[in-house]
Design a protein around this motif. Structure first.
Motif, short mmCIF file in Angstrom:
data_model
loop_
_atom_site.label_atom_id
_atom_site.label_comp_id
_atom_site.label_asym_id
_atom_site.label_seq_id
_atom_site.Cartn_x
_atom_site.Cartn_y
_atom_site.Cartn_z
N GLN A 158 -40.79 16.15 -25.17
CA GLN A 158 -42.21 16.17 -24.81
C GLN A 158 -42.96 15.03 -25.46
N PRO A 166 -40.23 27.28 -21.96
CA PRO A 166 -40.80 26.99 -20.63
C PRO A 166 -42.02 26.08 -20.69
N TRP A 167 -42.86 26.28 -21.70
CA TRP A 167 -44.04 25.44 -21.84
C TRP A 167 -43.67 24.03 -22.26
N GLN A 168 -42.61 23.92 -23.03
CA GLN A 168 -42.16 22.59 -23.41
C GLN A 168 -41.55 21.84 -22.24
N MET A 228 -42.61 22.15 -19.22
CA MET A 228 -43.81 21.63 -18.56
C MET A 228 -44.35 20.42 -19.29
N GLY A 229 -44.32 20.46 -20.62
CA GLY A 229 -44.79 19.33 -21.40
C GLY A 229 -43.96 18.09 -21.16
N GLY A 239 -42.48 17.31 -18.37
CA GLY A 239 -42.94 16.78 -17.09
C GLY A 239 -44.24 16.01 -17.22
N LEU A 240 -45.15 16.54 -18.01
CA LEU A 240 -46.42 15.83 -18.24
C LEU A 240 -46.21 14.54 -19.02
N ARG A 285 -51.85 16.24 -21.73
CA ARG A 285 -50.62 16.96 -22.07
C ARG A 285 -50.79 17.76 -23.36
#
Length: 432
Positions: free
Chosen positions: A221, A352-354, A356-357, A359-360, A382
């Motif tokens: 991330q 899961p949030w990482q 997404m991170g 991807g950002l 982000r």
């Protein structure tokens, strides 16, 4: 007043901050001095090597360090730390060796640049070897001894490495990293872990493995944007971004992470959510305030010290510094809440949030390849999303008062960043 200042300077908080601040500050200072004598391409080669090094440390030594105090309270925890140290040292050496051969063979860097990066081979080996002693010292609250060893080691490493910068360029920065870790390890005496007060549990499965995965995802991330720049852009663009990040975030992150280390150790000593919440209530406001002060200080020093010193070819990097520093407050809150979540053996909930991170971060990397300003804005977004996610996962660990603290600090940080960037662009005619 002087007595209060003296007590604060002698406190665990101060020594915990100094531990990380001195280490990373020495590395950043050396990198800044080396940048005067090398091209952006050489700086980019060093940045690529540091990407790999930070990865192996994130999944190995740093992951084990995060759970070291918690593990020491359980039977079998000390043995687990020793095994983790061996795996971290061996794995880190192998990965770095592969990079130093494959990168020049693939044309990513030059062979002569790879040769100057060879000292970095020893960094993960030493970090892994000293891990049990470091975790035992933190569990015993020996923050002063740790910070003293770090200060002496980093200071001597700068004295040795900096005069070599005009001669060996990025080799001086590599040597500084190796010397600092080696001298730190030599000073940190062997300690026994405290006697375990809790029974055995699946420490590897509950804490170490999830934290290692969390470290890998956190690294992705934080570094995916640079990977995209390295692929889409050039070593010169990566060099600009790396110098900007070093100026903007290295001293801030070092101070904040040092304080988070102390927070993590305090959380590990608590056995109920109420007590953990009380720890967060005590530490997080200080972290957020410190983040804003450091952000403002970095922006001022960049405008009046760094800009006249570097200028010229590093103008885009200088202009980017205030924008990258805007993430200081969100990062402080995010790391604190992540520490609390991991302490509750819920590191898997972060993954899961990482993802997404990551991807950002890829989007931010694309932005950096097009425009450094666009990339900085996407990176800030982000970090805001990461803070929102951690706040939700923390649940009632985070009081309403702390939620408002986080929102206010983030807003103030954005304003400071805008003012700093406008000032630099207007006064020095720097455009990113």
């Amino acid at each position: 007043m002087w007595r209060r200042l003296k007590r604060y300077l002698a406190s665990d908080q101060t020594h915990a901050v100094l531990d990380r601040l001195v280490s990373r500050g020495a590395s950043a200072a050396t990198g800044l001095i080396v940048a005067i004598f090398v091209s952006p391409s050489d700086a980019g080669a060093y940045a690529m090597a540091m990407l790999v090094l930070t990865f192996v440390l994130a999944v190995g030594e740093q992951a084990a360090r995060q759970v070291g105090v918690r593990a020491s309270r359980h039977e079998g925890g000390a043995a687990l730390m020793r095994r983790a140290a061996l795996a971290s040292s061996a794995g880190g050496f192998i990965v770095m060796a592969v990079f130093l051969v494959v990168a020049p063979a693939a044309g990513a860097i030059e062979w002569h640049q790879s040769a100057k990066l060879v000292p970095l081979l020893g960094v993960p080996v030493i970090c892994g070897a000293v891990l049990p002693r470091l975790c035992a010292a933190q569990a015993a609250g020996e923050w002063r001894a740790v910070s003293k060893a770090q200060t002496i080691g980093s200071s001597i490493s700068i004295i040795v490495a900096v005069p070599l910068a005009p001669v060996v360029g990025i080799g001086a920065a590599s040597l500084q990293s190796l010397a600092a870790e080696g001298l730190f390890a030599l000073q940190l005496r062997k300690r026994n872990f405290p006697h375990p007060t809790l029974g055995s549990t699946r420490l590897w499965r509950r804490y170490l493995l999830p934290t290692s995965i969390n470290g890998a995802m956190g690294w992705l991330q934080g570094q995916a944007d640079r990977l995209v720049v390295a692929i889409m852009g050039s070593a010169a663009v990566l060099g600009q971004l790396s110098i900007a990040a070093s100026l903007a975030r290295t001293p801030i992150d070092a101070a904040l992470l040092g304080y988070v280390n102390l927070l993590r150790a305090e959380l590990a000593k608590q056995d109920s959510r109420e007590l953990k919440r009380a720890v967060l209530d005590r530490y997080l406001p200080r972290l957020l305030t410190g983040a804003l002060v450091l952000q403002a200080l970095v922006s001022v020093l960049t405008a009046f010290v760094v800009a006249p010193l570097l200028g010229g070819p590093w103008a885009p990097a200088i202009a980017l510094v205030p924008l990258l520093a805007a993430s200081a407050a969100p990062a402080a809150a995010t790391w604190s809440l992540s520490a609390a979540i991991i302490d509750e053996a819920r590191a898997r909930a972060l993954v899961p949030w990482q993802i997404m991170g990551v991807g950002l971060s890829l989007a931010a990397g694309y932005g950096f390849a097009q425009s450094l300003v666009l990339g900085a804005i996407l990176a800030w977004i982000r970090d805001i999303i990461a803070l929102i996610a951690r706040s939700w996962l923390a649940g009632n660990l985070l009081s309403r008062r702390l939620r408002w603290w986080s929102v206010a600090a983030t807003g103030i940080g954005a304003i400071v960043a805008g003012v700093g960037y406008s000032f630099l662009s207007g006064r020095f005619g720097i455009g990113a």
